[in-house]
Design a protein around this motif. Structure first.
Motif, PDB file in Angstrom:
ATOM      1  N   LYS A  85       0.830  -1.205   0.000  1.00 36.49           N
ATOM      2  CA  LYS A  85       0.000   0.000   0.000  1.00 36.49           C
ATOM      3  C   LYS A  85       0.869   1.262   0.000  1.00 36.49           C
ATOM      4  O   LYS A  85       0.554   2.239  -0.686  1.00 36.49           O
ATOM      5  CB  LYS A  85      -0.928  -0.014   1.211  1.00 36.49           C
ATOM      6  N   HIS A  86       1.954   1.218   0.767  1.00 35.03           N
ATOM      7  CA  HIS A  86       2.820   2.386   0.835  1.00 35.03           C
ATOM      8  C   HIS A  86       3.537   2.624  -0.488  1.00 35.03           C
ATOM      9  O   HIS A  86       3.706   3.768  -0.926  1.00 35.03           O
ATOM     10  CB  HIS A  86       3.827   2.233   1.967  1.00 35.03           C
ATOM     11  N   PHE A  87       3.973   1.529  -1.136  1.00 36.44           N
ATOM     12  CA  PHE A  87       4.578   1.655  -2.465  1.00 36.44           C
ATOM     13  C   PHE A  87       3.630   2.360  -3.430  1.00 36.44           C
ATOM     14  O   PHE A  87       4.010   3.305  -4.132  1.00 36.44           O
ATOM     15  CB  PHE A  87       4.905   0.274  -3.032  1.00 36.44           C
ATOM     16  N   ILE A  88       2.403   1.871  -3.478  1.00 36.55           N
ATOM     17  CA  ILE A  88       1.438   2.426  -4.428  1.00 36.55           C
ATOM     18  C   ILE A  88       1.114   3.874  -4.085  1.00 36.55           C
ATOM     19  O   ILE A  88       1.064   4.748  -4.964  1.00 36.55           O
ATOM     20  CB  ILE A  88       0.173   1.556  -4.474  1.00 36.55           C
ATOM     21  N   ASP A  89       0.926   4.170  -2.802  1.00 36.78           N
ATOM     22  CA  ASP A  89       0.666   5.545  -2.392  1.00 36.78           C
ATOM     23  C   ASP A  89       1.823   6.465  -2.775  1.00 36.78           C
ATOM     24  O   ASP A  89       1.613   7.625  -3.156  1.00 36.78           O
ATOM     25  CB  ASP A  89       0.448   5.619  -0.876  1.00 36.78           C
ATOM     26  N   GLN A 112      17.394   3.715  -7.230  1.00 37.64           N
ATOM     27  CA  GLN A 112      17.479   2.738  -6.147  1.00 37.64           C
ATOM     28  C   GLN A 112      17.037   3.334  -4.809  1.00 37.64           C
ATOM     29  O   GLN A 112      16.227   2.736  -4.095  1.00 37.64           O
ATOM     30  CB  GLN A 112      18.908   2.206  -6.019  1.00 37.64           C
ATOM     31  N   GLN A 113      17.527   4.520  -4.489  1.00 34.19           N
ATOM     32  CA  GLN A 113      17.191   5.123  -3.200  1.00 34.19           C
ATOM     33  C   GLN A 113      15.726   5.515  -3.143  1.00 34.19           C
ATOM     34  O   GLN A 113      15.102   5.439  -2.077  1.00 34.19           O
ATOM     35  CB  GLN A 113      18.079   6.338  -2.934  1.00 34.19           C
ATOM     36  N   ASP A 114      15.160   5.912  -4.272  1.00 34.85           N
ATOM     37  CA  ASP A 114      13.720   6.228  -4.292  1.00 34.85           C
ATOM     38  C   ASP A 114      12.893   5.026  -3.861  1.00 34.85           C
ATOM     39  O   ASP A 114      11.939   5.166  -3.089  1.00 34.85           O
ATOM     40  CB  ASP A 114      13.296   6.662  -5.703  1.00 34.85           C
ATOM     41  N   ILE A 115      13.258   3.847  -4.377  1.00 31.98           N
ATOM     42  CA  ILE A 115      12.530   2.633  -4.014  1.00 31.98           C
ATOM     43  C   ILE A 115      12.767   2.277  -2.547  1.00 31.98           C
ATOM     44  O   ILE A 115      11.835   1.984  -1.801  1.00 31.98           O
ATOM     45  CB  ILE A 115      12.950   1.442  -4.919  1.00 31.98           C
ATOM     46  N   LEU A 116      14.032   2.322  -2.129  1.00 27.90           N
ATOM     47  CA  LEU A 116      14.359   1.968  -0.745  1.00 27.90           C
ATOM     48  C   LEU A 116      13.669   2.896   0.255  1.00 27.90           C
ATOM     49  O   LEU A 116      13.232   2.449   1.321  1.00 27.90           O
ATOM     50  CB  LEU A 116      15.876   2.006  -0.528  1.00 27.90           C
ATOM     51  N   ASP A 117      13.554   4.151  -0.099  1.00 23.58           N
ATOM     52  CA  ASP A 117      12.899   5.117   0.805  1.00 23.58           C
ATOM     53  C   ASP A 117      11.408   4.822   0.986  1.00 23.58           C
ATOM     54  O   ASP A 117      10.816   5.276   1.966  1.00 23.58           O
ATOM     55  CB  ASP A 117      13.059   6.541   0.265  1.00 23.58           C
ATOM     56  N   ALA A 118      10.817   4.079   0.063  1.00 17.40           N
ATOM     57  CA  ALA A 118       9.381   3.794   0.121  1.00 17.40           C
ATOM     58  C   ALA A 118       9.066   2.518   0.886  1.00 17.40           C
ATOM     59  O   ALA A 118       7.900   2.176   1.072  1.00 17.40           O
ATOM     60  CB  ALA A 118       8.811   3.688  -1.288  1.00 17.40           C
ATOM     61  N   ILE A 119      10.091   1.812   1.346  1.00 14.82           N
ATOM     62  CA  ILE A 119       9.879   0.545   2.058  1.00 14.82           C
ATOM     63  C   ILE A 119       9.540   0.820   3.520  1.00 14.82           C
ATOM     64  O   ILE A 119      10.219   1.597   4.193  1.00 14.82           O
ATOM     65  CB  ILE A 119      11.129  -0.352   1.958  1.00 14.82           C
ATOM     66  N   VAL A 120       8.474   0.170   3.986  1.00 10.65           N
ATOM     67  CA  VAL A 120       8.068   0.317   5.394  1.00 10.65           C
ATOM     68  C   VAL A 120       8.087  -1.041   6.077  1.00 10.65           C
ATOM     69  O   VAL A 120       8.070  -2.074   5.436  1.00 10.65           O
ATOM     70  CB  VAL A 120       6.653   0.927   5.502  1.00 10.65           C
ATOM     71  N   GLY A 126       1.122   8.179  -9.552  1.00  8.01           N
ATOM     72  CA  GLY A 126       1.052   9.603  -9.826  1.00  8.01           C
ATOM     73  C   GLY A 126       2.387  10.310  -9.759  1.00  8.01           C
ATOM     74  O   GLY A 126       2.521  11.446 -10.233  1.00  8.01           O
ATOM     75  N   ARG A 127       3.388   9.639  -9.196  1.00  9.20           N
ATOM     76  CA  ARG A 127       4.739  10.225  -9.124  1.00  9.20           C
ATOM     77  C   ARG A 127       5.642   9.651 -10.199  1.00  9.20           C
ATOM     78  O   ARG A 127       6.349  10.386 -10.888  1.00  9.20           O
ATOM     79  CB  ARG A 127       5.351   9.964  -7.744  1.00  9.20           C
TER      80      ARG A 127
END
Length: 261
Positions: A172-176, A253-261, A180-181
């Motif tokens: 859910k956090h990935f998609i949020d 890479q960091q954009d994806i890693l920052d979205a991990i909860v 749109g980004r």
């Protein structure tokens, strides 16, 4: 093994993967849903997975008799061998069952914690992705390279693993975060192919957790040899014994890693 030996063995493994793919393609033409077994909730296996694995293991034993095995369906094992084959005989079984592309054969060779060879054969499109350590990454004989897209233009693949309850917050956090980004988000049902598509520049980033070594080992080498970056969900490049993968063109890479909860 030196570079010449690795290249020769890699090309031989490509033939093994294509042979298994031919078997899978033939069986798909006469496949019936009543031949499917349920391993876990929404996690399936069939005689085709098992038949493919038996063929692959037999062929790989002839190529490198001293190697052990890590296989999804458990038809072979390992014990302190210097080299270990990591085999997914049919990655994307649910896709296969529904006759929905892609699905693939994935074979890697490891020496310790280092991946030395990676081969992924996508059956529907007859595409063989392969790499050997420090030898580059290839698709049907042609060099491939990751994209140069930044996150706002990136096509992302965010798979949904079987462990749904544990993964829902992250999904859910990935998609949020990215809906749109980024340019768009896809889910294709095959970890091995998601990695290969990143390597070929078709996807710009991919993330998934709760997967097996056989799902990602071959594809991870193909990505890195194509100039990309692969880590686990904590950002560590030492991911080969874990159950999570983030693979990108390196730029996001960091954009994806920052979205991990």
């Amino acid at each position: 093994m030196d570079q010449t030996q690795l290249k020769t063995l890699t090309l031989a493994v490509c033939n093994v993967a294509k042979s298994a793919g031919s078997y899978i393609r033939e069986e798909r033409s006469k496949f019936s849903l009543n031949k499917v077994e349920r391993k876990h909730a929404h996690d399936y296996v069939s005689y085709v997975d098992k038949g493919s694995e038996e063929r692959i293991v037999s062929a790989l034993r002839q190529l490198l008799p001293e190697a052990g095995f890590i296989t999804e369906e458990g038809s072979a094992s390992h014990s302190q061998e210097q080299y270990v084959w990591v085999v997914d005989p049919l990655d994307g079984t649910t896709n296969f069952i529904h006759q929905y592309a892609p699905y693939a054969v994935s074979i890697a060779l490891m020496q310790g914690r280092q991946v030395k060879i990676g081969v992924v054969y996508e059956i529907c499109a007859d595409e063989c992705f392969y790499a050997w350590h420090e030898g580059g990454a290839y698709l049907n004989g042609e060099l491939i390279h990751v994209s140069k897209q930044q996150i706002e233009d990136a096509l992302l693949c965010l798979q949904l693993p079987y462990n749904s309850e544990a993964y829902k917050p992250t999904a859910k956090h990935f998609i949020d975060t990215f809906y749109g980004r980024a340019a768009s988000i896809r889910m294709n049902g095959s970890a091995a192919m998601s990695l290969c598509y990143v390597a070929a520049g078709r996807l710009d980033g991919y993330a998934e957790q709760y997967i097996g070594q056989w799902d990602y080992m071959a594809g991870s080498l193909i990505v890195t040899e194509a100039g990309g970056t692969v880590t686990d969900y904590s950002g560590s490049a030492d991911f080969t014994s874990g159950n999570s993968v983030v693979a990108t063109n390196g730029l996001i890479q960091q954009d994806i890693l920052d979205a991990i909860v």
